[in-house]
Design a protein around this motif. Sequence first.
Motif, short mmCIF file in Angstrom:
data_model
loop_
_atom_site.label_atom_id
_atom_site.label_comp_id
_atom_site.label_asym_id
_atom_site.label_seq_id
_atom_site.Cartn_x
_atom_site.Cartn_y
_atom_site.Cartn_z
N SER B 46 0.83 -1.21 0.00
CA SER B 46 0.00 0.00 0.00
C SER B 46 0.86 1.26 0.00
CB SER B 46 -0.91 0.01 1.24
OG SER B 46 -1.75 -1.11 1.25
N ALA B 47 2.14 1.13 -0.36
CA ALA B 47 3.07 2.25 -0.23
C ALA B 47 2.75 3.39 -1.21
CB ALA B 47 4.50 1.77 -0.44
N ALA B 133 -4.33 3.60 7.54
CA ALA B 133 -3.46 2.96 6.55
C ALA B 133 -3.96 1.58 6.16
CB ALA B 133 -2.04 2.85 7.11
N ASP B 134 -3.77 1.21 4.92
CA ASP B 134 -4.03 -0.13 4.38
C ASP B 134 -5.51 -0.47 4.24
OD1 ASP B 134 -1.28 -0.61 4.27
OD2 ASP B 134 -1.26 -1.32 6.34
N ARG B 135 -6.42 0.48 4.51
CA ARG B 135 -7.85 0.14 4.38
C ARG B 135 -8.74 1.35 4.07
NH1 ARG B 135 -6.28 0.98 9.40
NH2 ARG B 135 -7.66 1.35 11.18
N TRP B 136 -8.15 2.54 3.95
CA TRP B 136 -8.94 3.76 3.76
C TRP B 136 -8.94 4.12 2.28
CZ3 TRP B 136 -7.74 9.08 6.55
CH2 TRP B 136 -8.93 9.81 6.65
N ARG B 137 -10.11 4.18 1.66
CA ARG B 137 -10.20 4.46 0.22
C ARG B 137 -9.75 5.90 -0.10
NH1 ARG B 137 -16.23 3.57 -0.89
NH2 ARG B 137 -15.65 3.90 -3.05
N ARG B 204 -12.64 0.64 11.65
CA ARG B 204 -12.41 -0.60 12.40
C ARG B 204 -11.04 -1.19 12.03
NH1 ARG B 204 -17.68 -4.12 12.81
NH2 ARG B 204 -16.56 -4.72 14.67
N PRO B 205 -10.57 -2.18 12.81
CA PRO B 205 -9.19 -2.66 12.60
C PRO B 205 -8.97 -3.34 11.25
CG PRO B 205 -10.04 -3.33 14.73
CD PRO B 205 -11.20 -2.78 13.98
N ARG B 206 -7.70 -3.39 10.86
CA ARG B 206 -7.33 -4.11 9.64
C ARG B 206 -7.66 -5.59 9.80
NH1 ARG B 206 -1.21 -2.27 9.62
NH2 ARG B 206 -1.73 -2.23 11.83
N ARG B 207 -7.96 -6.22 8.68
CA ARG B 207 -8.27 -7.65 8.69
C ARG B 207 -7.06 -8.42 9.24
NH1 ARG B 207 -12.61 -9.19 6.21
NH2 ARG B 207 -12.72 -7.19 5.17
N GLY B 208 -7.28 -9.27 10.22
CA GLY B 208 -6.21 -10.07 10.78
C GLY B 208 -5.44 -9.38 11.89
N LYS B 209 -5.79 -8.16 12.23
CA LYS B 209 -5.04 -7.44 13.27
C LYS B 209 -5.31 -8.04 14.65
CE LYS B 209 -2.67 -4.39 15.44
NZ LYS B 209 -1.21 -4.45 15.43
N PHE B 210 -6.60 -8.37 14.91
CA PHE B 210 -6.94 -8.93 16.21
C PHE B 210 -7.49 -10.34 16.03
CE2 PHE B 210 -7.25 -4.32 16.88
CZ PHE B 210 -6.42 -4.19 17.99
N GLN B 406 -16.25 4.39 3.74
CA GLN B 406 -14.86 4.82 3.72
C GLN B 406 -13.87 3.65 3.65
OE1 GLN B 406 -13.61 8.22 5.84
NE2 GLN B 406 -15.57 8.57 6.84
N ARG B 407 -14.31 2.47 4.10
CA ARG B 407 -13.38 1.35 4.15
C ARG B 407 -13.36 0.60 2.81
NH1 ARG B 407 -11.87 -2.64 8.99
NH2 ARG B 407 -10.74 -4.16 7.77
N ALA B 408 -12.18 0.14 2.43
CA ALA B 408 -12.05 -0.62 1.19
C ALA B 408 -12.73 -1.98 1.33
CB ALA B 408 -10.58 -0.83 0.87
N GLN B 409 -13.12 -2.55 0.19
CA GLN B 409 -13.70 -3.90 0.19
C GLN B 409 -12.66 -4.92 0.67
OE1 GLN B 409 -16.89 -4.72 -0.93
NE2 GLN B 409 -17.38 -2.57 -1.23
N ARG B 410 -13.13 -6.15 0.95
CA ARG B 410 -12.26 -7.20 1.46
C ARG B 410 -11.08 -7.47 0.51
NH1 ARG B 410 -11.81 -12.86 1.51
NH2 ARG B 410 -11.33 -13.68 3.57
N GLU B 411 -11.38 -7.51 -0.81
CA GLU B 411 -10.29 -7.83 -1.75
C GLU B 411 -9.23 -6.73 -1.78
OE1 GLU B 411 -13.91 -6.69 -4.37
OE2 GLU B 411 -13.50 -7.77 -2.52
N GLY B 412 -9.66 -5.51 -1.49
CA GLY B 412 -8.70 -4.41 -1.43
C GLY B 412 -7.66 -4.62 -0.35
N GLU B 413 -8.13 -5.08 0.80
CA GLU B 413 -7.20 -5.33 1.89
C GLU B 413 -6.32 -6.54 1.61
OE1 GLU B 413 -8.36 -4.73 6.06
OE2 GLU B 413 -10.37 -4.54 5.22
N LEU B 414 -6.90 -7.54 0.93
CA LEU B 414 -6.13 -8.76 0.69
C LEU B 414 -5.05 -8.55 -0.37
CD1 LEU B 414 -8.92 -11.49 0.86
CD2 LEU B 414 -7.21 -10.92 2.58
N GLN B 415 -5.39 -7.82 -1.44
CA GLN B 415 -4.37 -7.65 -2.49
C GLN B 415 -3.52 -6.40 -2.28
OE1 GLN B 415 -7.10 -5.62 -6.03
NE2 GLN B 415 -6.84 -7.82 -6.00
N GLY B 416 -3.89 -5.56 -1.33
CA GLY B 416 -3.14 -4.32 -1.08
C GLY B 416 -3.80 -3.17 -1.79
N MET B 417 -3.71 -1.99 -1.19
CA MET B 417 -4.41 -0.82 -1.73
C MET B 417 -3.79 -0.35 -3.05
SD MET B 417 -6.88 -0.41 0.31
CE MET B 417 -7.57 1.19 -0.02
N ASP B 418 -2.50 -0.65 -3.26
CA ASP B 418 -1.86 -0.22 -4.52
C ASP B 418 -2.54 -0.87 -5.71
OD1 ASP B 418 -0.13 1.30 -3.12
OD2 ASP B 418 1.67 0.12 -3.54
#
Lengths: 59, 440
Positions: B46-47, B133-137, B204-210, B406-418
């Motif tokens: 997501s850099a 980071a990593d989940r905000w559209r 809410r937290p990133r997927r897999g954070k908690f 505001q939050r990206a879809q599940r696939e966005g988090e899995l493949q990265g925001m880039d």
Amino acid sequence: MKLAGFLLLVAGWAIVVCALVLLPSAGPRTAFALAGMAVELLGLALAVRSHLVLEAEGE
Amino acid sequence: MTLFVAPSPVSLSEVSALVCFLLILLVPFAGVGLALINCGLGRARSAAHAMLAALLVTAVAALVYVIVGFAWQGAAGRPEHVLIVGGKAWGWIAAEPFFLRGLRLDLSPAALVVLLQLFSVGLAGLIPLSSGADRWRLGATCASTALLAGCTYPLFANWAWGGGWLAQIGANCGLGRGFLDGGGSGAIQVTGGLTALSITWILRPRRGKFSAEGLPAALPGHSAVLVLVGCSFAWIGWIGLNSGGAILFLGVEPARVVLIAVNTTLCAAASGLTTMVVTRVRFSRPDASLSANGWVAGLVASSAAAAFMKPAAAIIVGALAGIVVPLVADLLEFQLAIDDPGGAISVHAVGGLWGLLAVALLTDAGAPGRSGGQWLAQLVGMATLLGFVLPLSYGLNWLLDRVYPQRAQREGELQGMDLYELGAGAYPEFDIHGDEFLPR
């Protein structure tokens, strides 16, 4: 619960502002301002707590 | 409600105005620093998204601020709407036209305020980026920044800097010199930090954070180098921010910029070193990311008080900020289930609040004729941030989330925001690792 937390935050701020405007002497003004701040902290705690409950339900 | 023009506390000679202008030109370095820190503390996948978001946030903040923000904020000595309560005038919002109409953009104090604020509002907008980071559209980031730059920020900035009621409580209530926040510990840092808290709650937290048991997983940042270089840029920018703000908002003489630069540096140095020691004691090795956050927390804490502190006091302010930051970061992650990848809440909100309090506890801000009420003036400002800015910021972002998730879809988090939003990664020649270190 989160709404109550935010309402307490606003209420605490209102107490601080009212104390500032309405109370001329330093003692009562300070006491009310501190009380308002305490209400705000209570509201913040409630908002944080409601977030924790939501997270647990989400799991 | 009455229209009122407060006397301006600042009059600058041409040379002083030029010095102030040059100092303000350093402020964008603070934005570059925060952008690099945010990028480094996020994931490699997501850099590019993080850096583009930083650029967009700066752009949106500048545009919205010029269109409507300055009209609400104004500057001391400019028209202001006031409420008359108890025979005293309390300014609550500026009465400027939109698009900076009627304002001559020269070396006058009001024009310099506009320039400083153009950069500062972007800085405030960059702070929540690290917590989302990593989940905000991208689109939501821009919309949220527009709300910050057009509503939340100008209102509080008017009260603290634009001749509003917080600045007036010294004259109206005898509370020291009124609420003091020269470099923006409150108006920029805490406002940005509390917006970051709102964003973490909404996203809410990133997927897999908690885990299911609520235990946090470590999701390490991808580049400690970017983070540490960002600290150096932030240092340069903060010297400009603290100096320019003190001249324009506190009316200190330009010769004091040397003291301000020394105090800013000492605060950051003490804070960074203290955090390094704390992490060394707790984890048996110094933690690079947390130490960098400690450095920035020292800069944040220095902002309000840098013009008034003695150097020894600056070291104390920085050292305490450096102790508090890693402890609060742990509290947020382990006890309160708040996923804040860049530590924006602990660094900017908590560090900023401490900086505001330090004005009353460790400076000669109330002197001469110190009335003892300076600490109450600072407390009122902090209460306003918690009781007004936080609910307003959360409410606006909550409404935005209802209209535009505001939050990206599940696939966005899995493949990265880039890949998800930009279609290409930041490091195409390198192997970007997935989530293999996360528990399945």
